[in-house]
Design a protein around this motif. Structure first.
Motif, PDB file in Angstrom:
ATOM      1  N   ILE A   1       0.831  -1.209   0.000  1.00 21.61           N
ATOM      2  CA  ILE A   1       0.000   0.000   0.000  1.00 21.61           C
ATOM      3  C   ILE A   1       0.866   1.259   0.000  1.00 21.61           C
ATOM      4  CG2 ILE A   1      -0.278   0.437   2.477  1.00 21.61           C
ATOM      5  CD1 ILE A   1      -3.114   0.264  -0.121  1.00 21.61           C
ATOM      6  N   ALA A   2       2.136   1.142   0.416  1.00 18.16           N
ATOM      7  CA  ALA A   2       3.027   2.302   0.420  1.00 18.16           C
ATOM      8  C   ALA A   2       3.321   2.810  -0.986  1.00 18.16           C
ATOM      9  CB  ALA A   2       4.341   1.959   1.127  1.00 18.16           C
ATOM     10  N   GLU A   3       3.060   1.972  -1.993  1.00 13.76           N
ATOM     11  CA  GLU A   3       3.296   2.373  -3.380  1.00 13.76           C
ATOM     12  C   GLU A   3       2.142   3.211  -3.946  1.00 13.76           C
ATOM     13  OE1 GLU A   3       6.156   1.699  -4.955  1.00 13.76           O
ATOM     14  OE2 GLU A   3       6.852   0.711  -3.114  1.00 13.76           O
ATOM     15  N   VAL A   4       1.032   3.265  -3.240  1.00 11.84           N
ATOM     16  CA  VAL A   4      -0.160   3.933  -3.762  1.00 11.84           C
ATOM     17  C   VAL A   4       0.047   5.434  -3.998  1.00 11.84           C
ATOM     18  CG1 VAL A   4      -2.559   4.550  -3.239  1.00 11.84           C
ATOM     19  CG2 VAL A   4      -1.765   2.202  -2.913  1.00 11.84           C
ATOM     20  N   PRO A   5       0.640   6.197  -3.061  1.00 16.41           N
ATOM     21  CA  PRO A   5       0.783   7.642  -3.308  1.00 16.41           C
ATOM     22  C   PRO A   5       1.521   7.971  -4.600  1.00 16.41           C
ATOM     23  CG  PRO A   5       1.174   7.165  -0.997  1.00 16.41           C
ATOM     24  CD  PRO A   5       1.075   5.834  -1.687  1.00 16.41           C
ATOM     25  N   ALA A   6       2.593   7.233  -4.900  1.00 17.05           N
ATOM     26  CA  ALA A   6       3.329   7.484  -6.141  1.00 17.05           C
ATOM     27  C   ALA A   6       2.472   7.170  -7.357  1.00 17.05           C
ATOM     28  CB  ALA A   6       4.612   6.664  -6.167  1.00 17.05           C
ATOM     29  N   MET A   7       1.675   6.101  -7.249  1.00 18.26           N
ATOM     30  CA  MET A   7       0.783   5.750  -8.356  1.00 18.26           C
ATOM     31  C   MET A   7      -0.262   6.844  -8.568  1.00 18.26           C
ATOM     32  SD  MET A   7       0.132   3.353 -10.587  1.00 18.26           S
ATOM     33  CE  MET A   7       0.819   1.819  -9.930  1.00 18.26           C
ATOM     34  N   LEU A   8      -0.834   7.351  -7.492  1.00 18.45           N
ATOM     35  CA  LEU A   8      -1.830   8.412  -7.613  1.00 18.45           C
ATOM     36  C   LEU A   8      -1.208   9.691  -8.164  1.00 18.45           C
ATOM     37  CD1 LEU A   8      -3.842   7.920  -4.284  1.00 18.45           C
ATOM     38  CD2 LEU A   8      -4.551   7.298  -6.598  1.00 18.45           C
ATOM     39  N   ASP A   9       0.023   9.960  -7.772  1.00 11.84           N
ATOM     40  CA  ASP A   9       0.709  11.136  -8.304  1.00 11.84           C
ATOM     41  C   ASP A   9       0.880  11.019  -9.816  1.00 11.84           C
ATOM     42  OD1 ASP A   9       2.325  13.650  -7.844  1.00 11.84           O
ATOM     43  OD2 ASP A   9       3.872  12.381  -8.754  1.00 11.84           O
TER      44      ASP A   9
END
Length: 420
Positions: A194-202
């Motif tokens: 789930i820590a990868e989600v912010p970069a994906m949303l960016d």
């Protein structure tokens, strides 16, 4: 929240996130259906657990009473917890279609339906067929492949990239993220995923901005230009919608196809039945949808006091709807624990019901047929390496397969052009 006034038979105490529940889910659900199809589970602050077919369909059709939306600080005083489970997983962005209600949801559904209707899906079929044969071509001469990593994961992902207007080469990044989140058993494994989600949303935010500046003919371009009563969607709404659509596109069809190929690979009589009778593909899709019910459970929030199957539910109560419980209800399905490729009727609820029924259902059905048919036609003797199979563990909401290694008689590539 407090325990409601319920009979002893309606009180249950099990942890649906536990390994024991994951191993014995169908048995536990069957016991609950017989004893109390709407039961109060005291764990995680308390929630109603609905397993009976009739009760599940009643909840699904009444979107006003059983709200989907995620709005924990709603002005009406109800803490709407969305549909992603009890408790809601940490770090998960809101689902821009699944976790909204009312006129906004209806407007989105009407706008998006033409992209997922049967006619639109039929136009996608040549691209699907090209994709499945290109990926099979890459491994057919080897006599071995992983039917998830080499096939069932990339095909839906590339189709999703095409639909959304994203670069095809990004398919693996999106697919790996969603599969990792769904397959994680919790704890550190889930936190890493789930820590990868912010970069994906960016990255998606930048893609939205690019489409605003230079629209194309893809679904994202449609959404950035779409308005509701003269007001266009803002960046937050667009991000939530794209997250919802991409997640549904790259994970659920992969899981359905992989679970079905695993079952056919370990039940040769069913595999041969489908090879000998290809007219059964449509019914087989419905049966595997029912039997596996990839999206096993979703949650709801009670917006007003109501009675369900004789139980008094209160405003602000949480409800966990077991689609897989309903799809294995003996009162609706004969021998629900058996896969019958010609089962009819088959009124399963794997796609949900009512106003929030899965918008991608026509696409999932056709993709299942195209992907399974290609495997059975080109490698009909495939053998599953059971020691190498990895299934989702510890996820009470979704089921799927992470790895599915197989061997088969090698054959020649068809020389299928790369999808583009």
């Amino acid at each position: 929240m407090g325990q409601p006034d319920v009979s002893t038979d309606a009180l249950v105490d099990f942890d649906h996130h536990s390994d024991d529940y994951q191993r014995n889910e169908l048995r536990i659900n069957a016991d609950l259906r017989r004893r109390c199809p709407v039961a109060w589970n005291e764990n995680y602050g308390g929630f109603w657990f609905v397993t009976g077919y009739d009760a599940v369909t009643e909840v699904a059709r009444d979107g006003d009473t059983f709200a989907h939306k995620y709005e924990p600080d709603a002005p009406d005083g109800v803490s709407y917890q969305g549909e992603m489970g009890v408790p809601r997983p940490q770090g998960q962005p809101p689902l821009g279609i699944g976790e909204v209600d009312g006129p906004y949801h209806l407007a989105l559904r009407r706008a998006l339906t033409p992209f997922f209707c049967t006619g639109a899906v039929d136009k996608m079929r040549p691209f699907m067929e090209q994709s499945v044969h290109w990926f099979i071509d890459q491994r057919i001469a080897d006599g071995q492949m992983d039917l998830v990593l080499d096939y069932a994961s990339p095909v839906p992902a590339i189709l999703t990239m095409r639909l959304m207007g994203l670069p095809y080469d990004d398919w693996q990044r999106y697919a790996n993220l969603f599969h990792s989140v769904m397959a994680a058993s919790g704890g550190d494994e889930y936190n890493r995923a789930i820590a990868e989600v912010p970069a994906m949303l960016d990255g998606l935010g930048k893609f939205i901005a690019a489409r605003r500046a230079d629209p194309g003919d893809d679904l994202t371009s449609f959404l950035v230009q779409f308005d509701i009563e003269g007001t266009r969607l803002d960046d937050s709404q667009l991000l939530d919608i794209l997250w919802n659509l991409i997640g549904g596109g790259v994970d659920t069809t992969t899981s359905l196809t992989a679970l079905s190929l695993l079952h056919l690979g370990t039940h040769r009589d069913l595999r041969q039945q489908l090879i000998d009778h290809p007219e059964l593909y449509r019914r087989a899709a419905e049966e595997f949808l029912r039997y596996f019910t990839v999206n096993k459970q979703l949650s709801r929030t009670v917006s007003r006091d109501t009675v369900l199957a004789g139980q008094q539910l209160r405003r602000n109560d949480r409800v966990l709807v077991s689609w897989i419980g309903a799809n294995h209800d003996e009162r609706e399905f004969d021998d629900p624990g058996e896969v019958m490729l010609d089962r009819s009727p088959n009124r399963h609820v794997a796609f949900g019901l009512g106003p929030h029924r899965c918008i991608g259902a026509p696409l999932a059905r056709i993709m299942f047929e195209v992907m399974v048919r290609a495997v059975l036609e080109r490698m009909p003797d495939y053998e599953v390496d059971l020691d190498g199979v990895h299934t989702y563990a510890g996820n009470p909401t979704m089921t799927g397969v992470g790895k599915l290694p197989v061997t088969f008689t090698p054959s020649q590539s068809l020389g299928t052009p790369r999808p583009q």
